[in-house]
Enzyme design. Structure first.
Site, short mmCIF file in Angstrom:
data_model
loop_
_atom_site.label_atom_id
_atom_site.label_comp_id
_atom_site.label_asym_id
_atom_site.label_seq_id
_atom_site.Cartn_x
_atom_site.Cartn_y
_atom_site.Cartn_z
N PHE A 101 20.75 -68.81 -9.89
CA PHE A 101 21.73 -68.35 -8.90
C PHE A 101 21.27 -67.09 -8.16
CE2 PHE A 101 25.37 -70.33 -11.57
CZ PHE A 101 25.16 -71.55 -10.97
N ASP A 259 45.03 -68.57 -18.90
CA ASP A 259 44.57 -69.94 -18.75
C ASP A 259 45.61 -70.85 -18.10
OD1 ASP A 259 42.57 -71.90 -19.11
OD2 ASP A 259 43.57 -72.68 -20.89
N HIS A 264 48.69 -72.22 -13.06
CA HIS A 264 49.47 -73.45 -12.95
C HIS A 264 50.99 -73.19 -12.97
CE1 HIS A 264 45.63 -74.98 -13.89
NE2 HIS A 264 45.75 -75.03 -15.19
N LYS A 360 49.38 -74.60 -26.45
CA LYS A 360 48.39 -75.55 -26.99
C LYS A 360 48.92 -76.06 -28.33
CE LYS A 360 45.01 -74.43 -24.10
NZ LYS A 360 44.47 -75.37 -23.15
#
Ligand SMILES: NC(=O)c1ccc[n+]([C@@H]2O[C@H](COP(=O)([O-])OP(=O)(O)OC[C@H]3O[C@@H](n4cnc5c(N)ncnc54)[C@H](OP(=O)(O)O)[C@@H]3O)[C@@H](O)[C@H]2O)c1
Length: 509
Positions: A101, A259, A264, A360
Site C-alpha cells: 500500500f 462494531d 448499523h 453476540k
C-alpha cells in the site's frame, strides 16, 4: 462486458469504469465484493465497459486470482450454481495487481494499467477505488492514489464538465471515537472531497432498510401515526447468534458499541426517527437523518447496560464464553452486548423512549424495528385492566425480510373474546425472489454516483458525539461482573430491568 439483463430487472445508468479493490486477497473481497460484482453482471447492472483490478501484496498471477475468486463466488454467491458463461465473461475483465500500500511504484504501475484498460476496454478514465482494508491503511492509500494522479479534483471535473470521475468506497469502522473520526476525515480531505467519499454501512444496502422510507412516507396510515401522540415506544434489536469466531483480535479493540451500535443501529434509528425529506436527493435525506441524530438527548450511563457472554447453549450446541475465544484476553472487559434507552428531543418524539439492544451469542440472528403503539382504552372490550393489547408494527430487516402488524381481533363465538392476530408481509414469498445482497446495491450506487445509502461525515460525527462520552466513562469504570449472560440467552438481567423499570418489556422474538 455484455449485459445479460435478467427478465423484469431495471438497469440503472451506469457509466463505463474500472473498479480497483484494495485488499483483494482479504475476507471481505471473497465473501462479499466479488460475489456482488458477479451478481451485478448476471442481473445486467454492471456497466457494459468495465474492468476490476484486485490490489494486494501477495504475489499472484491474474489466473491464480481468477481461480480463487471463482471458488469464492461458487461458495458465497447468493445465486448458485455459478453460470459458466457469465463467469467467463467476468473473469476476462478481472485482473490482479501486486503492490504494498505504501509503494509509489505500485501506484505508478496501476496508473499505466488503468490507462491501458481505458483504451482496450473503453473504461473512459472513470475509477472506483474500494478500500477493503484495515482502517489504518485508508489515509496512505488515498495519499498515494492522489500522488499518482489517480484521484481527480472533483471541482475541476465539475467546472470543466469532464466526464471523468474517481470515487473511493471506505469500509467501516470510520474512526474509533469522535476525535479519531475527525482525524481520519481531515486526513482524507487532503486528497479527496467529501463528495468522492462513499462510506459503507452495509445495513443501508439492505432492501428492508431502504423500504423504511417507502413504508413511512408513501403510506399515509403510518406516517400520520408516527409521533408521540400515538406511539408508546420503539424497540430496535440487532441480534446475532454467532460468537466472535476468528475476529477476536479485532473485537478486543472494538467491542460491540463500535462494531454494531455506532453504525448499523444508529442508522436504523435515524431512518425511523427522521422527518420527511424534501426530495429523495441524497443530501435531502441525509440532512434529515442528521437532524434526528442531533436531537438525541445525551445518554445517561445508568441507562446503558453492557454485557459479555459466558459459556452456554446456542441452537442446541454447547459453546464457549467470550473470554475463552481465540485471541481474547482471559480477563477481557470488552462488551459483546449492549442495551440502552434514549430520547429524541424534538416535537415528534418528545417523551417517547427508544430502547436499543444488540449482542453476540443471543438465541437467534435477527434484526428488527418494533413500533409499539399506545394502548387503546379497554372501555368497550375489557381486558382485565381496562387496556387492550397494543398494536405493534414490526419491520424485519433480516432474516425473513418483511413487516407485520399486530391487531386485536374477535375470536369467533358467542362472546366478545379478543385475541391479537398478525397481518404479515414477507418479501420472499410476495415477490418470489431473494432481495439482492446489500453490497450489490451499494457498489452499483457508487458507480452511478448516488450517495444516498452511504453515511455522510456529519452522520458519522453525530453518532460518535453521542457515544464517545460513554466510551470515556467506561474507560474509567471497568464493569464489575462480566461475563453476565450465558450464550444463548437474551442478555443480562440488567437489560430486562432497564425496560421493566418503565413498566415495559422486551419483545419476545
Ligand atoms: N470481513 C468482513 O466480513 C467485513 C465486514 C464488514 C467490514 N469489514 C471491513 O473490511 C475491511 C477489510 O476486512 P477483511 O476482513 O477483508 O480484511 P483482511 O482479511 O485482513 O484483508 C486485508 C487485505 O489487505 C491486504 N493488505 C494488508 N496490508 C497490506 C499492505 N501493506 N499492502 C498491500 N496489501 C495489504 C491483504 O493482502 P495480503 O493478503 O496480500 O497480505 C488483504 O488482501 C476492514 O476494514 C473490515 O473492518 C469486513
Amino acid at each position: 462486458m455484455n449485459n445479460p439483463l435478467a427478465e423484469g430487472q431495471q438497469s440503472r445508468l451506469t457509466e463505463p469504469c474500472s473498479l480497483v479493490i484494495f485488499g483483494a486477497t482479504g475476507d471481505l473481497t471473497s465473501r462479499k465484493i466479488v460475489p456482488a460484482l458477479y451478481n451485478l453482471l448476471k442481473d445486467g447492472q454492471l456497466p457494459s465497459l468495465f474492468t476490476c483490478i484486485g490490489f494486494a501484496r501477495r504475489p499472484k498471477t491474474h489466473n491464480e486470482f481468477r481461480a480463487e475468486m471463482k471458488e469464492a463466488v461458487s461458495k458465497y454467491s447468493r445465486t448458485k450454481p455459478i453460470e459458466d458463461s457469465i463467469w467467463n465473461h467476468f473473469q476476462d475483465h478481472l485482473f490482479y495487481h501486486q503492490s504494498e500500500f505504501h509503494e509509489d511504484e505500485g501506484y505508478a504501475k496501476l496508473k499505466i494499467l488503468l490507462e491501458q484498460f481505458d483504451t482496450k476496454y473503453g473504461t473512459k478514465g472513470n475509477r472506483v477505488f474500494y478500500l477493503a482494508t484495515q482502517p489504518v491503511s485508508f489515509p496512505v492509500i488515498c495519499e498515494k492514489l492522489h500522488k499518482a494522479g489517480l484521484i481527480y479534483d472533483q471541482k475541476k471535473t465539475k467546472d470543466q464538465k469532464s466526464d471523468k470521475w474517481s470515487r473511493v468506497i471506505i469500509e467501516k469502522p470510520f474512526g474509533h471515537d469522535l476525535t479519531s473520526a475527525h482525524q481520519l476525515q481531515d486526513e482524507l480531505l487532503k486528497f479527496l472531497s467529501e463528495k468522492q467519499i462513499y462510506r459503507i454501512d452495509h445495513y443501508l444496502g439492505k432492501e428492508t432498510v431502504q423500504n423504511l422510507l417507502v413504508f413511512r412516507f408513501a403510506n399515509s396510515i403510518f406516517e400520520s401515526l408516527w409521533n408521540n401522540q400515538h406511539i408508546d415506544h420503539v424497540q430496535i434489536t440487532v441480534a446475532e447468534d454467532i460468537g466472535i469466531g476468528t475476529r477476536g483480535k479485532f473485537f478486543e479493540n472494538a467491542g460491540l458499541l463500535r462494531d454494531m451500535i455506532q453504525n448499523h443501529t444508529m442508522q436504523l434509528l435515524s431512518l425511523v426517527a427522521m422527518e420527511p425529506p424534501v426530495s429523495l436527493e441524497a443530501d435531502a435525506i441525509r440532512d434529515q437523518k442528521v437532524k434526528a441524530l442531533e436531537a438525541i438527548r445525551p445518554l445517561k450511563v445508568e441507562e446503558v447496560v453492557r454485557g459479555q457472554y459466558g459459556p452456554g447453549l446456542v441452537n442446541g450446541q454447547d459453546v464457549i464464553g467470550y473470554r475463552q475465544e481465540q485471541d481474547v484476553n482471559s480477563q477481557s472487559n470488552i462488551e459483546t452486548y449492549l442495551a440502552l434507552k434514549l430520547f429524541i428531543d424534538n416535537p415528534r418524539w418528545f417523551g417517547v423512549p427508544f430502547y436499543l439492544r444488540a449482542g453476540k451469542r443471543l438465541p437467534k440472528k435477527t434484526t428488527e424495528i418494533a413500533v409499539i403503539f399506545k394502548d387503546a382504552p379497554g372501555i368497550l372490550f375489557q381486558n382485565g385492566n381496562r387496556k387492550n393489547p397494543p398494536n405493534i408494527l414490526v419491520i424485519r430487516i433480516q432474516p425473513d425480510e418483511g413487516s407485520s402488524l399486530k391487531i386485536n381481533c374477535k375470536v369467533p363465538g358467542p362472546t366478545n373474546t379478543m385475541q391479537p392476530v398478525k397481518m404479515d408481509f414477507r418479501y420472499g414469498s410476495y415477490f418470489g425472489t431473494t432481495p439482492p445482497e446489500a453490497y450489490e446495491r451499494l457498489i452499483c450506487d457508487c458507480i452511478v454516483g448516488d450517495s444516498t445509502l452511504f453515511a455522510r461525515e456529519d452522520e458519522v460525527f453525530n453518532s460518535w458525539k453521542l457515544l464517545t462520552p460513554l466510551l470515556d466513562n467506561w474507560a474509567k469504570n471497568p464493569p464489575k461482573e462480566l461475563p453476565n449472560y450465558p450464550a444463548g440467552s437474551w442478555g443480562p438481567k440488567a437489560a430486562d430491568q432497564l425496560i421493566e423499570a418503565d413498566g415495559r418489556k422486551w419483545r419476545l422474538i
